[in-house]
Write an enzyme that holds these catalytic residues in place. Structure first.
Site, PDB file in Angstrom:
ATOM      1  CG  HIS A   1       6.545   2.628  -8.653  1.00  0.00           C
ATOM      2  ND1 HIS A   1       7.794   3.212  -8.775  1.00  0.00           N
ATOM      3  CD2 HIS A   1       5.681   3.646  -8.463  1.00  0.00           C
ATOM      4  CE1 HIS A   1       7.683   4.523  -8.645  1.00  0.00           C
ATOM      5  NE2 HIS A   1       6.403   4.820  -8.469  1.00  0.00           N
ATOM      6  CG  MET A   2       0.775  -0.635 -12.503  1.00  0.00           C
ATOM      7  SD  MET A   2       0.237  -2.183 -13.240  1.00  0.00           S
ATOM      8  CE  MET A   2       0.835  -1.974 -14.908  1.00  0.00           C
ATOM      9  CG  HIS A   3       1.176   4.784  -8.899  1.00  0.00           C
ATOM     10  ND1 HIS A   3       1.288   5.415  -7.689  1.00  0.00           N
ATOM     11  CD2 HIS A   3       2.306   5.093  -9.584  1.00  0.00           C
ATOM     12  CE1 HIS A   3       2.427   6.090  -7.644  1.00  0.00           C
ATOM     13  NE2 HIS A   3       3.067   5.915  -8.779  1.00  0.00           N
TER      14      HIS A   3
ATOM     15  CG  ASN B   1       3.886   8.800 -12.474  1.00  0.00           C
ATOM     16  OD1 ASN B   1       3.084   9.155 -13.331  1.00  0.00           O
ATOM     17  ND2 ASN B   1       3.576   8.727 -11.181  1.00  0.00           N
TER      18      ASN B   1
ATOM     19  CD  GLU C   1       6.856  11.442  -4.889  1.00  0.00           C
ATOM     20  OE1 GLU C   1       7.046  10.704  -3.900  1.00  0.00           O
ATOM     21  OE2 GLU C   1       5.824  12.098  -5.065  1.00  0.00           O
TER      22      GLU C   1
ATOM     23  NE  ARG D   1      -3.713  -2.342   2.169  1.00  0.00           N
ATOM     24  CZ  ARG D   1      -4.650  -2.733   1.310  1.00  0.00           C
ATOM     25  NH1 ARG D   1      -5.095  -1.909   0.375  1.00  0.00           N
ATOM     26  NH2 ARG D   1      -5.165  -3.954   1.366  1.00  0.00           N
ATOM     27  CG  ASP D   2       1.565   5.512  -2.384  1.00  0.00           C
ATOM     28  OD1 ASP D   2       2.100   5.498  -3.498  1.00  0.00           O
ATOM     29  OD2 ASP D   2       1.763   6.439  -1.546  1.00  0.00           O
ATOM     30  CB  ILE D   3       3.687   5.654   2.660  1.00  0.00           C
ATOM     31  CG1 ILE D   3       3.834   5.743   4.160  1.00  0.00           C
ATOM     32  CG2 ILE D   3       4.308   6.851   1.975  1.00  0.00           C
ATOM     33  CD1 ILE D   3       5.270   5.555   4.648  1.00  0.00           C
TER      34      ILE D   3
HETATM   35  P1  AMP Z   1       6.122   7.926  -8.202  1.00  0.00           P
HETATM   36  O1  AMP Z   1       5.865   9.391  -8.038  1.00  0.00           O
HETATM   37  O2  AMP Z   1       5.401   7.334  -9.379  1.00  0.00           O
HETATM   38  O3  AMP Z   1       7.612   7.619  -8.195  1.00  0.00           O
HETATM   39  O4  AMP Z   1       5.477   7.239  -6.944  1.00  0.00           O
HETATM   40  C1  AMP Z   1       6.164   6.992  -5.753  1.00  0.00           C
HETATM   41  C2  AMP Z   1       5.134   6.614  -4.712  1.00  0.00           C
HETATM   42  O5  AMP Z   1       5.791   5.948  -3.640  1.00  0.00           O
HETATM   43  C3  AMP Z   1       4.393   7.814  -4.090  1.00  0.00           C
HETATM   44  O6  AMP Z   1       2.987   7.672  -4.333  1.00  0.00           O
HETATM   45  C4  AMP Z   1       4.740   7.722  -2.607  1.00  0.00           C
HETATM   46  O7  AMP Z   1       3.676   8.087  -1.760  1.00  0.00           O
HETATM   47  C5  AMP Z   1       5.119   6.249  -2.448  1.00  0.00           C
HETATM   48  N1  AMP Z   1       6.025   5.931  -1.360  1.00  0.00           N
HETATM   49  C6  AMP Z   1       7.178   6.555  -1.031  1.00  0.00           C
HETATM   50  N2  AMP Z   1       7.753   5.969   0.028  1.00  0.00           N
HETATM   51  C7  AMP Z   1       6.938   4.935   0.381  1.00  0.00           C
HETATM   52  C8  AMP Z   1       6.984   3.941   1.400  1.00  0.00           C
HETATM   53  N3  AMP Z   1       7.983   3.878   2.286  1.00  0.00           N
HETATM   54  N4  AMP Z   1       5.978   3.036   1.467  1.00  0.00           N
HETATM   55  C9  AMP Z   1       4.955   3.092   0.584  1.00  0.00           C
HETATM   56  N5  AMP Z   1       4.862   3.992  -0.402  1.00  0.00           N
HETATM   57  C10 AMP Z   1       5.840   4.912  -0.507  1.00  0.00           C
END
Ligand code: AMP
Length: 122
Positions: free
Chosen positions: A102-104, A89, A97, A31-33
């Site tokens: 990764h796939m959302h 992305n 980021e 799960r996304d944080i």
């Molecule tokens: P992106 O912008 O596509 O690289 O997405 C990175 C995602 O990773 C963002 O939605 C963040 O909220 C998520 N994220 C960052 N650190 C963590 C973590 N420790 N656990 C879960 N999700 C994370």
């Protein structure tokens, strides 16, 4: 931009905690944080590929599998019938980021229009 080790490596190896919903030899999903929807899960290859630009033919099995797993998780989460969105992305303009592809998987409510670029300049 960090293109080597990153926080997702530590989640995959179990070094730092995450709410893992699925894991196999190729992929880990958690799960996304900072969820952007009621259901927001990241499906991450266990192997480090920094961006979609580094994907090669050797990754085709892995990236086919990511869709099978996305559909399986959507069913598990009960959002398959109403629908969901899958996003990857790549680099700055897409707001990437974490440099580990990764796939959302987003769902759990109507997600609205895919993009609104009305006021953006090139
Ligand atoms: P992106 O912008 O596509 O690289 O997405 C990175 C995602 O990773 C963002 O939605 C963040 O909220 C998520 N994220 C960052 N650190 C963590 C973590 N420790 N656990 C879960 N999700 C994370």
């Amino acid at each position: 931009m960090m293109k080597t080790k990153n926080i997702f490596n530590d989640i995959i190896s179990g070094k730092i905690p995450a709410d893992i919903v699925y894991q196999d030899d190729l992929l880990t999903a958690f799960r996304d944080i900072k969820p952007k929807a009621p259901i927001h899960i990241l499906i991450v290859p266990n192997e480090l590929i920094p961006t979609c630009n580094e994907v090669t033919e050797n990754n085709e099995k892995l990236l086919g599998h990511i869709f099978t797993v996305a559909a399986k998780i959507a069913r598990q989460e009960g959002i398959d019938k109403k629908g969901y969105r899958l996003i990857m992305n790549c680099n700055d303009h897409a707001g990437q980021e974490i440099y580990h592809i990764h796939m959302h998987l987003l769902g759990g409510c109507p997600l609205g229009p895919m993009l609104d670029l009305t006021n953006k300049k090139a």
